[in-house]
Design a protein around this motif. Structure first.
Motif, short mmCIF file in Angstrom:
data_model
loop_
_atom_site.label_atom_id
_atom_site.label_comp_id
_atom_site.label_asym_id
_atom_site.label_seq_id
_atom_site.Cartn_x
_atom_site.Cartn_y
_atom_site.Cartn_z
N ASP A 1 0.80 -1.17 0.13
CA ASP A 1 -0.05 0.11 0.00
C ASP A 1 0.71 1.18 0.13
O ASP A 1 0.55 2.16 -0.68
CB ASP A 1 -0.97 -0.04 1.30
N LEU A 2 1.88 1.26 0.74
CA LEU A 2 2.83 2.31 0.83
C LEU A 2 3.52 2.63 -0.63
O LEU A 2 3.71 3.76 -1.03
CB LEU A 2 4.07 2.08 1.95
N VAL A 3 4.08 1.58 -1.15
CA VAL A 3 4.51 1.67 -2.61
C VAL A 3 3.42 2.43 -3.69
O VAL A 3 3.80 3.09 -4.42
CB VAL A 3 4.93 0.22 -2.98
N PHE A 4 2.10 1.65 -3.44
CA PHE A 4 1.09 2.00 -4.32
C PHE A 4 0.90 3.83 -4.14
O PHE A 4 0.85 4.44 -5.00
CB PHE A 4 -0.13 1.49 -4.08
N LEU A 5 0.81 4.20 -3.02
CA LEU A 5 0.64 5.66 -2.55
C LEU A 5 1.86 6.48 -3.06
O LEU A 5 1.49 7.36 -3.49
CB LEU A 5 0.73 5.93 -0.95
N GLU B 1 1.43 6.61 -6.97
CA GLU B 1 0.21 7.40 -7.22
C GLU B 1 0.78 8.92 -7.06
O GLU B 1 0.23 9.60 -7.90
CB GLU B 1 -0.88 6.97 -6.28
N ALA B 2 1.31 9.33 -6.09
CA ALA B 2 1.97 10.68 -5.78
C ALA B 2 2.71 11.06 -6.82
O ALA B 2 2.65 12.28 -7.23
CB ALA B 2 2.54 10.75 -4.37
N ILE B 3 3.68 10.25 -7.37
CA ILE B 3 4.65 10.65 -8.48
C ILE B 3 3.86 10.75 -9.54
O ILE B 3 4.08 11.74 -10.47
CB ILE B 3 5.69 9.37 -8.50
N ILE B 4 2.88 9.93 -9.92
CA ILE B 4 1.91 10.23 -11.16
C ILE B 4 1.22 11.53 -11.02
O ILE B 4 1.10 12.39 -12.06
CB ILE B 4 1.07 8.93 -11.32
#
Length: 141
Positions: free
Chosen positions: A5-9, A12-15
């Protein structure tokens, strides 16, 4: 919080950050295009003046670029060419450089052309062209 979940967040922030950057660039470029199309820099004081010309009275290689952009956006190619022919003639070269930079995995042929057109020798040739243009545009015939 699981690591996935942390990696996904983070992704997502980078995108979102990249998307926001491109949106801001698009809006800024759009505003500048509108400004330069609608208003001629000749009659408006809010366009910057060339500091080199203001100090010396001579034109630098970039003098006339704002007016040339105005004329190009209004499809007046001859007027743009008269203001700054170097700018007008360099547009295809600059577009080609932008296209070369956008290619993710260029072939050997593309790399060869990119090196030939944008490598160290090309930089010196461009320096000579810009210097010659600078000198010649200030000589009264």
């Amino acid at each position: 919080m699981p690591v996935s979940d942390l990696v996904f967040l983070i992704l997502e922030a980078i995108i979102i950050k990249r998307t926001l950057r491109w949106v801001l660039i698009f809006i800024s470029v759009g505003f500048l295009i509108f400004l330069y199309k609608k208003y001629n820099p000749i009659g408006n004081n809010y366009f910057p003046k060339c500091p080199f010309k203001e100090l010396t009275g001579y034109q630098c290689p970039g003098c006339g670029s704002q007016r040339a952009i105005h004329y190009l956006l209004n499809f007046q190619l001859i007027a743009a060419f008269k203001e700054n022919m170097l700018l007008v003639l360099s547009i295809p070269y600059l577009l080609l450089g932008f296209i070369f930079n956008q290619i993710k995995n260029p072939s050997e042929k593309i790399l060869k052309y990119r090196k030939r057109l944008f490598g160290p020798k090309a930089i010196y040739i461009i320096l000579v062209i810009v210097t010659a243009f600078w000198i010649l545009r200030n000589i009264s015939f």
